[in-house]
Design a protein around this motif. Structure first.
Motif, PDB file in Angstrom:
ATOM      1  N   LYS A 183       0.847  -1.200   0.000  1.00 40.90           N
ATOM      2  CA  LYS A 183       0.000   0.000   0.000  1.00 40.90           C
ATOM      3  C   LYS A 183       0.880   1.246   0.000  1.00 40.90           C
ATOM      4  N   GLU A 184       1.881   1.269   0.858  1.00 37.17           N
ATOM      5  CA  GLU A 184       2.776   2.416   0.948  1.00 37.17           C
ATOM      6  C   GLU A 184       3.584   2.587  -0.345  1.00 37.17           C
ATOM      7  N   GLU A 185       3.971   1.472  -0.939  1.00 36.44           N
ATOM      8  CA  GLU A 185       4.713   1.522  -2.209  1.00 36.44           C
ATOM      9  C   GLU A 185       3.852   2.139  -3.311  1.00 36.44           C
ATOM     10  N   LEU A 186       2.602   1.675  -3.430  1.00 38.87           N
ATOM     11  CA  LEU A 186       1.695   2.236  -4.430  1.00 38.87           C
ATOM     12  C   LEU A 186       1.417   3.710  -4.149  1.00 38.87           C
ATOM     13  N   ASP A 187       1.197   4.057  -2.904  1.00 37.00           N
ATOM     14  CA  ASP A 187       0.942   5.437  -2.530  1.00 37.00           C
ATOM     15  C   ASP A 187       2.106   6.326  -2.953  1.00 37.00           C
ATOM     16  N   GLY A 188       3.318   5.871  -2.705  1.00 33.66           N
ATOM     17  CA  GLY A 188       4.496   6.640  -3.100  1.00 33.66           C
ATOM     18  C   GLY A 188       4.582   6.853  -4.601  1.00 33.66           C
ATOM     19  N   LEU A 189       4.317   5.799  -5.366  1.00 33.17           N
ATOM     20  CA  LEU A 189       4.347   5.915  -6.821  1.00 33.17           C
ATOM     21  C   LEU A 189       3.264   6.860  -7.324  1.00 33.17           C
ATOM     22  N   LEU A 190       2.039   6.719  -6.792  1.00 25.00           N
ATOM     23  CA  LEU A 190       0.936   7.571  -7.228  1.00 25.00           C
ATOM     24  C   LEU A 190       1.171   9.033  -6.857  1.00 25.00           C
ATOM     25  N   THR A 191       1.785   9.270  -5.721  1.00 27.51           N
ATOM     26  CA  THR A 191       2.076  10.630  -5.283  1.00 27.51           C
ATOM     27  C   THR A 191       3.182  11.244  -6.147  1.00 27.51           C
ATOM     28  N   LYS A 192       4.170  10.455  -6.452  1.00 29.58           N
ATOM     29  CA  LYS A 192       5.338  10.942  -7.193  1.00 29.58           C
ATOM     30  C   LYS A 192       5.061  11.173  -8.677  1.00 29.58           C
ATOM     31  N   HIS A 193       4.210  10.332  -9.268  1.00 25.64           N
ATOM     32  CA  HIS A 193       4.038  10.348 -10.724  1.00 25.64           C
ATOM     33  C   HIS A 193       2.606  10.735 -11.112  1.00 25.64           C
ATOM     34  N   ASP A 194       2.477  11.910 -11.705  1.00 23.54           N
ATOM     35  CA  ASP A 194       1.162  12.368 -12.172  1.00 23.54           C
ATOM     36  C   ASP A 194       0.651  11.540 -13.342  1.00 23.54           C
ATOM     37  N   ASN A 195       1.523  10.799 -13.991  1.00 22.29           N
ATOM     38  CA  ASN A 195       1.147  10.037 -15.181  1.00 22.29           C
ATOM     39  C   ASN A 195       0.831   8.563 -14.901  1.00 22.29           C
ATOM     40  N   LEU A 196       0.717   8.184 -13.624  1.00 22.05           N
ATOM     41  CA  LEU A 196       0.410   6.792 -13.287  1.00 22.05           C
ATOM     42  C   LEU A 196      -1.040   6.653 -12.849  1.00 22.05           C
ATOM     43  N   TYR A 197      -1.714   5.678 -13.429  1.00 17.06           N
ATOM     44  CA  TYR A 197      -3.101   5.352 -13.097  1.00 17.06           C
ATOM     45  C   TYR A 197      -3.180   3.862 -12.799  1.00 17.06           C
ATOM     46  N   ILE A 198      -4.095   3.497 -11.911  1.00 13.79           N
ATOM     47  CA  ILE A 198      -4.240   2.100 -11.479  1.00 13.79           C
ATOM     48  C   ILE A 198      -5.641   1.609 -11.832  1.00 13.79           C
ATOM     49  N   SER A 199      -5.715   0.396 -12.343  1.00  7.77           N
ATOM     50  CA  SER A 199      -6.997  -0.251 -12.602  1.00  7.77           C
ATOM     51  C   SER A 199      -7.201  -1.363 -11.572  1.00  7.77           C
ATOM     52  N   ILE A 200      -8.328  -1.309 -10.887  1.00  4.73           N
ATOM     53  CA  ILE A 200      -8.708  -2.364  -9.941  1.00  4.73           C
ATOM     54  C   ILE A 200      -9.557  -3.373 -10.709  1.00  4.73           C
ATOM     55  N   THR A 201      -9.151  -4.621 -10.665  1.00 10.72           N
ATOM     56  CA  THR A 201      -9.886  -5.668 -11.382  1.00 10.72           C
ATOM     57  C   THR A 201     -10.464  -6.673 -10.393  1.00 10.72           C
ATOM     58  N   PRO A 202     -11.514  -7.375 -10.777  1.00 11.12           N
ATOM     59  CA  PRO A 202     -12.065  -8.415  -9.909  1.00 11.12           C
ATOM     60  C   PRO A 202     -11.017  -9.479  -9.561  1.00 11.12           C
ATOM     61  N   GLU A 203     -10.111  -9.727 -10.479  1.00  8.23           N
ATOM     62  CA  GLU A 203      -9.093 -10.745 -10.251  1.00  8.23           C
ATOM     63  C   GLU A 203      -8.207 -10.383  -9.057  1.00  8.23           C
ATOM     64  N   ILE A 204      -7.765  -9.126  -8.953  1.00 10.01           N
ATOM     65  CA  ILE A 204      -6.914  -8.764  -7.819  1.00 10.01           C
ATOM     66  C   ILE A 204      -7.712  -8.675  -6.530  1.00 10.01           C
ATOM     67  N   LEU A 205      -9.004  -8.371  -6.644  1.00  7.85           N
ATOM     68  CA  LEU A 205      -9.837  -8.374  -5.443  1.00  7.85           C
ATOM     69  C   LEU A 205     -10.012  -9.801  -4.925  1.00  7.85           C
ATOM     70  N   ARG A 206     -10.174 -10.749  -5.829  1.00 11.59           N
ATOM     71  CA  ARG A 206     -10.374 -12.143  -5.429  1.00 11.59           C
ATOM     72  C   ARG A 206      -9.141 -12.779  -4.811  1.00 11.59           C
ATOM     73  N   ILE A 207      -7.966 -12.462  -5.337  1.00 11.46           N
ATOM     74  CA  ILE A 207      -6.766 -13.090  -4.771  1.00 11.46           C
ATOM     75  C   ILE A 207      -6.407 -12.482  -3.422  1.00 11.46           C
ATOM     76  N   ALA A 208      -6.907 -11.280  -3.148  1.00  9.82           N
ATOM     77  CA  ALA A 208      -6.820 -10.639  -1.823  1.00  9.82           C
ATOM     78  C   ALA A 208      -5.404 -10.583  -1.258  1.00  9.82           C
ATOM     79  N   LYS A 209      -4.432 -10.325  -2.100  1.00  6.13           N
ATOM     80  CA  LYS A 209      -3.060 -10.186  -1.609  1.00  6.13           C
ATOM     81  C   LYS A 209      -2.861  -8.840  -0.922  1.00  6.13           C
TER      82      LYS A 209
END
Length: 105
Positions: free
Chosen positions: A36-62
């Motif tokens: 979570k902290e790693e993603l937060d850092g990337l999203l804060t640092k880079h205005d050109n980064l976007y994340i897609s949430i998919t059902p697959e990543i929700l299901r694996i629940a990592k």
């Protein structure tokens, strides 16, 4: 975390190229403590980064849903939902579970 340094370098080298990271780099294998902290850092640092949430990543629940939703609330303009499922869109209820997971998220 796999590929994070390479992604960081690429985003820095090409700041005018928007990047949609499908699933935010989350997959079945790996250690996800602190991601979570790693993603937060990337999203804060880079205005050109976007994340897609998919059902697959929700299901694996990592990464816990509340961590992902917290990031989406902090960076609402940088998150989207979608599915990487493909097939027959005319088939009745083919994607019901995917969309139920996304709506719950």
């Amino acid at each position: 975390f796999d590929f994070v340094p390479e992604l960081d370098d690429c985003l820095e080298m090409f700041p005018h190229v928007d990047v949609l990271w499908i699933g935010g780099g989350i997959f079945v294998r790996g250690q996800w403590t602190g991601y979570k902290e790693e993603l937060d850092g990337l999203l804060t640092k880079h205005d050109n980064l976007y994340i897609s949430i998919t059902p697959e990543i929700l299901r694996i629940a990592k990464v816990p849903w509340h961590d992902l939703s917290g990031l989406a609330e902090k960076h609402p303009h940088k998150f989207m939902v979608g599915t990487s499922t493909y097939g027959h869109f005319t088939k009745e209820d083919a994607y019901r579970k995917d969309w139920e997971d996304l709506k719950e998220f």
